[in-house]
Design an enzyme around this catalytic site. Structure first.
Site, PDB file in Angstrom:
ATOM      1  N   HIS A 215       1.063  -1.006   0.085  1.00  0.00           N
ATOM      2  CA  HIS A 215       0.368  -0.720   0.325  1.00  0.00           C
ATOM      3  C   HIS A 215       0.866   1.514  -0.225  1.00  0.00           C
ATOM      4  O   HIS A 215       2.126   1.865   1.063  1.00  0.00           O
ATOM      5  CB  HIS A 215      -0.814  -0.120   1.557  1.00  0.00           C
ATOM      6  CG  HIS A 215      -1.316   0.955   1.290  1.00  0.00           C
ATOM      7  ND1 HIS A 215      -2.792   1.023   1.370  1.00  0.00           N
ATOM      8  CD2 HIS A 215      -1.632   2.476   0.933  1.00  0.00           C
ATOM      9  CE1 HIS A 215      -3.372   2.137   2.150  1.00  0.00           C
ATOM     10  NE2 HIS A 215      -3.211   3.454   1.686  1.00  0.00           N
TER      11      HIS A 215
ATOM     12  N   HIS B 249       1.667   5.530  -1.571  1.00  0.00           N
ATOM     13  CA  HIS B 249       0.845   6.218  -2.744  1.00  0.00           C
ATOM     14  C   HIS B 249       2.396   6.890  -3.357  1.00  0.00           C
ATOM     15  O   HIS B 249       2.806   7.547  -3.161  1.00  0.00           O
ATOM     16  CB  HIS B 249       0.580   8.124  -2.231  1.00  0.00           C
ATOM     17  CG  HIS B 249      -0.513   7.205  -0.905  1.00  0.00           C
ATOM     18  ND1 HIS B 249      -2.576   6.925  -1.638  1.00  0.00           N
ATOM     19  CD2 HIS B 249      -0.929   6.680   0.014  1.00  0.00           C
ATOM     20  CE1 HIS B 249      -3.199   6.190  -0.582  1.00  0.00           C
ATOM     21  NE2 HIS B 249      -2.190   6.059   0.109  1.00  0.00           N
TER      22      HIS B 249
ATOM     23  N   LYS C 238      -9.960  -0.599  -5.245  1.00  0.00           N
ATOM     24  CA  LYS C 238      -9.277  -0.025  -4.172  1.00  0.00           C
ATOM     25  C   LYS C 238     -10.957   0.742  -4.232  1.00  0.00           C
ATOM     26  O   LYS C 238     -11.535   1.536  -4.285  1.00  0.00           O
ATOM     27  CB  LYS C 238      -8.780   0.543  -3.697  1.00  0.00           C
ATOM     28  CG  LYS C 238      -8.489   2.250  -3.225  1.00  0.00           C
ATOM     29  CD  LYS C 238      -8.152   1.488  -1.891  1.00  0.00           C
ATOM     30  CE  LYS C 238      -8.285   2.128  -0.600  1.00  0.00           C
ATOM     31  NZ  LYS C 238      -6.794   2.745   0.264  1.00  0.00           N
TER      32      LYS C 238
ATOM     33  N   HIS D 282      -4.236  -0.779   6.457  1.00  0.00           N
ATOM     34  CA  HIS D 282      -3.759  -0.421   7.251  1.00  0.00           C
ATOM     35  C   HIS D 282      -4.343   0.313   8.958  1.00  0.00           C
ATOM     36  O   HIS D 282      -5.524   0.904   9.222  1.00  0.00           O
ATOM     37  CB  HIS D 282      -3.190   1.769   6.849  1.00  0.00           C
ATOM     38  CG  HIS D 282      -4.190   2.434   5.858  1.00  0.00           C
ATOM     39  ND1 HIS D 282      -5.699   2.105   6.615  1.00  0.00           N
ATOM     40  CD2 HIS D 282      -4.105   2.914   5.192  1.00  0.00           C
ATOM     41  CE1 HIS D 282      -6.681   2.833   5.393  1.00  0.00           C
ATOM     42  NE2 HIS D 282      -5.224   3.019   4.210  1.00  0.00           N
TER      43      HIS D 282
ATOM     44  N   ASP E 171       1.534   2.727   3.550  1.00  0.00           N
ATOM     45  CA  ASP E 171       1.004   3.619   3.344  1.00  0.00           C
ATOM     46  C   ASP E 171       1.362   4.909   3.193  1.00  0.00           C
ATOM     47  O   ASP E 171       0.973   6.004   3.499  1.00  0.00           O
ATOM     48  CB  ASP E 171      -0.474   4.753   4.839  1.00  0.00           C
ATOM     49  CG  ASP E 171      -1.360   5.130   3.972  1.00  0.00           C
ATOM     50  OD1 ASP E 171      -1.531   5.576   2.907  1.00  0.00           O
ATOM     51  OD2 ASP E 171      -1.861   5.450   5.418  1.00  0.00           O
TER      52      ASP E 171
HETATM   53  C1  NCD Z   1      -3.416   9.057   2.030  1.00  0.00           C
HETATM   54  C2  NCD Z   1      -2.756  10.650   1.106  1.00  0.00           C
HETATM   55  O1  NCD Z   1      -2.480  11.398   1.135  1.00  0.00           O
HETATM   56  O2  NCD Z   1      -3.399   9.893   0.249  1.00  0.00           O
HETATM   57  N1  NCD Z   1      -3.307  10.012   3.400  1.00  0.00           N
HETATM   58  C3  NCD Z   1      -3.229   9.360   4.818  1.00  0.00           C
HETATM   59  O3  NCD Z   1      -3.142  10.050   5.839  1.00  0.00           O
HETATM   60  N2  NCD Z   1      -2.919   7.637   4.330  1.00  0.00           N
HETATM   61  C4  NCD Z   1      -5.142   8.409   1.366  1.00  0.00           C
HETATM   62  C5  NCD Z   1      -5.043   7.378   2.883  1.00  0.00           C
HETATM   63  O4  NCD Z   1      -4.369   5.975   2.662  1.00  0.00           O
HETATM   64  O5  NCD Z   1      -5.962   7.938   3.391  1.00  0.00           O
HETATM   65 ZN    ZN Z   2      -3.588   5.004   1.948  1.00  0.00          ZN
END
Ligand code: NCD
Ligand code: ZN
Length: 345
Positions: free
Chosen positions: A14, A16, A100, A175, A248
């Site tokens: 996971h 971003h 997702k 998460h 995450d």
């Molecule tokens: C994530 C993001 O910024 O894209 N932020 C986070 O706090 N984890 C989105 C998410 O996974 O909730």
């Molecule tokens: Zn995330």
């Protein structure tokens, strides 16, 4: 003699990676430690089609030096209007690894998420049939539910009924942040697993709020009470195949974090393995680190484990206060601290 630990190369289930200049700045940190990563689709606009996911996958590879041995595993952002045949087509073509589920409004760029899982029942049926994993952001979003209760209420109102309704669907509860989620996953059948982030193993809500408000400790789902953090540490280090690594890592610029309405997300990619390993060492569970980082995730997704290995060495590892991202700064998780292990290669 220097103490070393060598394990099969891990994957991040996971992450971003963002897009544009931010992607160019951050992709290398994930590719340095991990062989593969489940890449979140919450771009603007979100990645909802096979074409968009293929194009994004190419942009990720273009952000890395030629020949970098990294495989982005793409996800389809589900909306109330997702076409089940698009999901099937993307999975069968090897473009989508997972889909997702963001409850609409739960987190960053989730406005076009799902307003009611009943709206995607047809998509989920197809996913159960073809063996495609559903990644779930497990929080309800209604105003009347306290932010610290949103995960526990989601289990009761959404996840538990969903799993009973579609018992063949593979679900990753992502998460997780509560003892409730740990217990739920432990007692669920083998088609239900969870990822755990480094921040939720290190931080409780006091770390975010006592002695001043610390925006760099703020992410969603928000850190909870200490008893929950301890339950997550036990689960992650237990050796159970139901729990595996998902950072995450969610970079936002320093300005966007240190703001009157700061963004949720912690950028942990640069020292992710060092951060997790500190927890396994403190819990006396170094023998379970490889399972959590490198074996349980592939087993759940039905993918081969990685053939190559990585090594961490027991020595001081200073985490910088900031990491540049173009003309902006990112503040990494553990900024200004020292970790006890360093990634070697
Ligand atoms: C994530 C993001 O910024 O894209 N932020 C986070 O706090 N984890 C989105 C998410 O996974 O909730
Ligand atoms: Zn995330």
């Amino acid at each position: 003699m220097t103490k070393m630990i060598t394990i099969r190369r891990p994957d991040d289930w996971h992450v971003h990676l963002r897009d544009g200049a931010m992607l160019d700045s951050v992709a290398r940190y994930t590719a340095r430690q991990f062989a593969r990563a489940i890449v979140m689709p919450n771009l603007t606009p979100p990645v909802t089609s096979v074409e968009a996911a293929s194009a994004y996958r190419e942009r990720i590879m273009a952000a890395l030096p030629d020949g970098t041995p990294f495989t982005p595993l793409m996800t389809c952002y589900l909306t109330d209007n997702t076409d089940k045949e698009e999901v099937r087509r993307g999975f069968e073509a090897g473009v989508f690894t997972a889909a997702k589920l963001y409850p609409a409004g739960a987190t960053t760029n989730s406005d076009s998420g799902v307003t009611d899982v009943a709206n995607i029942r047809g998509v989920l049926e197809v996913m159960a049939e073809i063996g495609m994993v559903l990644c779930v952001h497990g929080e309800v979003t209604s105003d009347d539910i306290d932010i610290f209760d949103r995960e526990a209420v989601f289990i009761e109102q959404v996840l538990s009924p969903l799993i009973a309704d579609l018992p063949a669907l593979k679900v990753v509860f992502e998460h997780i942040t509560t003892q409730d989620a740990v217990r739920f996953v432990e007692s669920a059948p083998a088609n239900v697993a969870a990822t755990i982030t480094p921040q939720h193993l290190h931080l409780n809500r006091n770390a975010m709020l006592v002695g001043g408000m610390r925006p760099h400790a703020y992410c969603l789902p928000v850190a909870k009470r200490e008893l929950h953090r301890l339950a997550l540490r036990r689960a992650a280090t237990s050796g159970s195949p139901k729990f595996f690594l998902g950072t995450d890592s969610a970079p936002h610029t320093r300005d966007a974090k240190e703001s009157a309405c700061g963004c949720a997300g912690i950028f942990n990619a640069p020292f992710a393995l060092e951060s997790y390993l500190a927890v396994f060492e403190a819990e006396g569970a170094l023998e379970h680190f490889e399972g959590f980082a490198s074996l349980h995730g592939p087993a759940f997704y039905g993918l081969p484990v990685n053939e190559d290995t990585i090594t961490l060495e027991k020595r001081d590892c200073d985490v910088p206060e900031t990491i540049p991202a173009g003309r902006e700064d990112l503040v990494p998780f553990h900024a200004g601290q020292m970790l006890g292990w360093a990634f070697v290669a």
